[in-house]
Design a protein around this motif. Structure first.
Motif, PDB file in Angstrom:
ATOM      1  N   SER A  27      24.776  43.398  38.507  1.00  0.00           N
ATOM      2  CA  SER A  27      24.572  43.919  39.864  1.00  0.00           C
ATOM      3  C   SER A  27      25.860  43.856  40.675  1.00  0.00           C
ATOM      4  CB  SER A  27      23.470  43.118  40.561  1.00  0.00           C
ATOM      5  OG  SER A  27      23.294  43.548  41.888  1.00  0.00           O
ATOM      6  N   ALA A  28      26.585  42.741  40.527  1.00  0.00           N
ATOM      7  CA  ALA A  28      27.832  42.584  41.277  1.00  0.00           C
ATOM      8  C   ALA A  28      28.846  43.639  40.871  1.00  0.00           C
ATOM      9  CB  ALA A  28      28.403  41.184  41.056  1.00  0.00           C
ATOM     10  N   LEU A  29      28.972  43.896  39.568  1.00  0.00           N
ATOM     11  CA  LEU A  29      29.932  44.898  39.115  1.00  0.00           C
ATOM     12  C   LEU A  29      29.450  46.316  39.426  1.00  0.00           C
ATOM     13  CD1 LEU A  29      31.288  43.514  35.726  1.00  0.00           C
ATOM     14  CD2 LEU A  29      32.368  43.541  37.963  1.00  0.00           C
ATOM     15  N   GLU A 193      41.471  45.515  34.276  1.00  0.00           N
ATOM     16  CA  GLU A 193      40.895  46.168  35.455  1.00  0.00           C
ATOM     17  C   GLU A 193      39.581  45.513  35.855  1.00  0.00           C
ATOM     18  OE1 GLU A 193      39.007  50.469  36.904  1.00  0.00           O
ATOM     19  OE2 GLU A 193      39.841  50.255  34.877  1.00  0.00           O
ATOM     20  N   TRP A 194      38.646  45.412  34.893  1.00  0.00           N
ATOM     21  CA  TRP A 194      37.320  44.936  35.252  1.00  0.00           C
ATOM     22  C   TRP A 194      37.241  43.419  35.424  1.00  0.00           C
ATOM     23  CZ3 TRP A 194      34.180  47.852  37.589  1.00  0.00           C
ATOM     24  CH2 TRP A 194      34.176  49.225  37.350  1.00  0.00           C
ATOM     25  N   SER A 195      38.120  42.681  34.791  1.00  0.00           N
ATOM     26  CA  SER A 195      38.115  41.230  35.016  1.00  0.00           C
ATOM     27  C   SER A 195      38.622  40.916  36.423  1.00  0.00           C
ATOM     28  CB  SER A 195      38.977  40.509  33.974  1.00  0.00           C
ATOM     29  OG  SER A 195      40.328  40.924  34.037  1.00  0.00           O
ATOM     30  N   GLU A 196      39.618  41.683  36.887  1.00  0.00           N
ATOM     31  CA  GLU A 196      40.119  41.478  38.249  1.00  0.00           C
ATOM     32  C   GLU A 196      39.044  41.842  39.282  1.00  0.00           C
ATOM     33  OE1 GLU A 196      43.265  40.520  41.038  1.00  0.00           O
ATOM     34  OE2 GLU A 196      42.917  40.126  38.915  1.00  0.00           O
ATOM     35  N   ILE A 197      38.346  42.954  39.019  1.00  0.00           N
ATOM     36  CA  ILE A 197      37.269  43.370  39.926  1.00  0.00           C
ATOM     37  C   ILE A 197      36.149  42.332  39.908  1.00  0.00           C
ATOM     38  CG2 ILE A 197      35.462  45.103  40.289  1.00  0.00           C
ATOM     39  CD1 ILE A 197      37.444  47.200  39.221  1.00  0.00           C
ATOM     40  N   ALA A 198      35.815  41.807  38.736  1.00  0.00           N
ATOM     41  CA  ALA A 198      34.748  40.813  38.625  1.00  0.00           C
ATOM     42  C   ALA A 198      35.102  39.554  39.396  1.00  0.00           C
ATOM     43  CB  ALA A 198      34.491  40.484  37.152  1.00  0.00           C
ATOM     44  N   ARG A 199      36.339  39.108  39.306  1.00  0.00           N
ATOM     45  CA  ARG A 199      36.768  37.906  40.027  1.00  0.00           C
ATOM     46  C   ARG A 199      36.642  38.104  41.535  1.00  0.00           C
ATOM     47  NH1 ARG A 199      40.643  34.347  37.001  1.00  0.00           N
ATOM     48  NH2 ARG A 199      40.788  35.140  34.878  1.00  0.00           N
ATOM     49  N   SER A 200      36.866  39.337  41.963  1.00  0.00           N
ATOM     50  CA  SER A 200      36.781  39.626  43.392  1.00  0.00           C
ATOM     51  C   SER A 200      35.336  39.755  43.857  1.00  0.00           C
ATOM     52  CB  SER A 200      37.549  40.920  43.690  1.00  0.00           C
ATOM     53  OG  SER A 200      37.374  41.324  45.028  1.00  0.00           O
ATOM     54  N   ALA A 201      34.472  40.332  43.009  1.00  0.00           N
ATOM     55  CA  ALA A 201      33.096  40.620  43.417  1.00  0.00           C
ATOM     56  C   ALA A 201      32.159  39.441  43.235  1.00  0.00           C
ATOM     57  CB  ALA A 201      32.565  41.816  42.632  1.00  0.00           C
ATOM     58  N   ILE A 202      32.475  38.534  42.317  1.00  0.00           N
ATOM     59  CA  ILE A 202      31.571  37.424  41.993  1.00  0.00           C
ATOM     60  C   ILE A 202      32.160  36.115  42.489  1.00  0.00           C
ATOM     61  CG2 ILE A 202      30.438  36.181  40.110  1.00  0.00           C
ATOM     62  CD1 ILE A 202      30.641  38.764  38.461  1.00  0.00           C
ATOM     63  N   ILE A 224      45.924  40.039  37.156  1.00  0.00           N
ATOM     64  CA  ILE A 224      45.792  39.217  35.963  1.00  0.00           C
ATOM     65  C   ILE A 224      46.755  39.707  34.898  1.00  0.00           C
ATOM     66  CG2 ILE A 224      44.194  38.436  34.177  1.00  0.00           C
ATOM     67  CD1 ILE A 224      41.955  39.020  36.145  1.00  0.00           C
ATOM     68  N   THR A 225      47.420  38.799  34.257  1.00  0.00           N
ATOM     69  CA  THR A 225      48.327  39.141  33.164  1.00  0.00           C
ATOM     70  C   THR A 225      47.949  38.343  31.936  1.00  0.00           C
ATOM     71  OG1 THR A 225      49.916  37.411  33.694  1.00  0.00           O
ATOM     72  CG2 THR A 225      50.186  39.511  34.834  1.00  0.00           C
ATOM     73  N   ASP A 226      48.685  38.556  30.845  1.00  0.00           N
ATOM     74  CA  ASP A 226      48.439  37.796  29.616  1.00  0.00           C
ATOM     75  C   ASP A 226      48.601  36.314  29.869  1.00  0.00           C
ATOM     76  OD1 ASP A 226      47.997  40.070  28.278  1.00  0.00           O
ATOM     77  OD2 ASP A 226      49.918  40.142  27.232  1.00  0.00           O
ATOM     78  N   GLU A 227      49.562  35.965  30.738  1.00  0.00           N
ATOM     79  CA  GLU A 227      49.856  34.557  30.968  1.00  0.00           C
ATOM     80  C   GLU A 227      49.000  33.949  32.065  1.00  0.00           C
ATOM     81  OE1 GLU A 227      52.161  36.976  30.974  1.00  0.00           O
ATOM     82  OE2 GLU A 227      52.875  36.627  28.929  1.00  0.00           O
ATOM     83  N   ASP A 228      48.176  34.763  32.741  1.00  0.00           N
ATOM     84  CA  ASP A 228      47.431  34.290  33.913  1.00  0.00           C
ATOM     85  C   ASP A 228      45.942  34.469  33.697  1.00  0.00           C
ATOM     86  OD1 ASP A 228      46.960  33.334  36.461  1.00  0.00           O
ATOM     87  OD2 ASP A 228      46.978  35.348  37.320  1.00  0.00           O
ATOM     88  N   ASP A 229      45.442  33.838  32.634  1.00  0.00           N
ATOM     89  CA  ASP A 229      44.014  33.941  32.320  1.00  0.00           C
ATOM     90  C   ASP A 229      43.559  32.575  31.852  1.00  0.00           C
ATOM     91  OD1 ASP A 229      41.525  34.856  31.923  1.00  0.00           O
ATOM     92  OD2 ASP A 229      42.054  36.446  30.516  1.00  0.00           O
ATOM     93  N   GLU A 230      43.533  31.583  32.790  1.00  0.00           N
ATOM     94  CA  GLU A 230      43.255  30.206  32.412  1.00  0.00           C
ATOM     95  C   GLU A 230      41.871  30.057  31.834  1.00  0.00           C
ATOM     96  OE1 GLU A 230      45.737  29.652  36.318  1.00  0.00           O
ATOM     97  OE2 GLU A 230      43.931  30.742  35.784  1.00  0.00           O
TER      98      GLU A 230
END
Length: 247
Positions: A27-29, A193-202, A224-230
């Protein structure tokens, strides 16, 4: 931090796709425009990486069942021939078992193939064994190593050969690697794209954890980059532990 490997990226994408089974996440996405086409695109890109990866795998090895049968054949008949020839025809034994012993795994293809050929030479004029070779072969037959038993080994060896010759020409590895890199980039672009949107929406941390990431409250959202996905563990370790105030 080291750049993520393709397997790590595929795992991230899969986790995001599986997380969409949760109604709250979906729903959030959806409120950000995520629809059926986006889902199908993600699945297709993930499959694309898998399909290209499988295309560069080396040819399959000989059928394990055939190797196992050859191994049993060797275990049964090598000791018989070894004991028989060693006692009655030591010179022939030395030539038949020269650099030859019982083996295991795919090596039995070589050992059994060599043994069968050397036994066949016992009765050939060009084998150089003369009458002693013929007598030795007759004795081996009385011990059970009959033409039918030899034929069994030959049939198994032929099966191995046909399997090894079966694969088509090997793929062009340079071309396949280029295709794999292209598929990987496309899949990862979808994920970023969608992981950044998900972090913002959820905002629910449990939901973010289900998706495979957490948005830190100590910094503003960034690309988000390869190195910035803890991972969850690092994020949880950095999160302050609530304490109760003394009365």
């Amino acid at each position: 931090m080291a750049k993520k490997r393709i397997g790590d990226k595929a795992e991230r994408v899969l986790k995001l796709l599986l997380g969409l089974r949760n109604k709250k996440i979906a729903s959030a996405l959806a409120s950000r425009g995520f629809g059926k086409e986006d889902l199908e695109e993600g699945l297709s890109l993930l499959r694309g990486v898998t399909d290209v990866s499988l295309a560069v795998l080396p040819p399959r090895s000989p059928n394990p069942a055939v190797i196992e049968q050859l191994d049993r054949w060797e275990n049964e008949w090598f000791p018989v021939a070894n004991a028989t020839l060693l006692r009655h025809y030591p010179e022939i034994h030395a030539r038949v078992f020269l650099n030859l012993s019982q083996t295991a795994g795919a090596a039995v293809v070589i050992s059994v193939g060599t043994f069968v050929e050397r036994v066949a030479e016992l009765t050939r004029a060009e084998g150089g064994h003369g009458q002693a070779g013929k007598d030795a072969r007759k004795l081996l037959q009385r011990r059970g190593l009959t033409p039918a038993v030899i034929a069994e080994a030959k049939e198994l060896l032929e099966q191995v050969s046909s399997i090894e010759d079966e694969p088509a020409e090997l793929p062009d590895l340079e071309e396949e690697n280029a295709r794999l890199a292209e598929a990987e980039d496309a899949m990862w672009a979808w994920y970023l794209e969608w992981s950044e949107i998900a972090r913002s929406a959820i905002k629910d941390r449990n939901l973010l954890r289900r998706l495979g990431f957490l948005n830190s409250s100590r910094r503003a959202p960034s690309t988000i980059t390869d190195e910035d996905d803890e991972d969850d563990e690092a994020e949880d370790a950095a999160e302050p532990t609530p304490t109760s105030n003394a009365a």
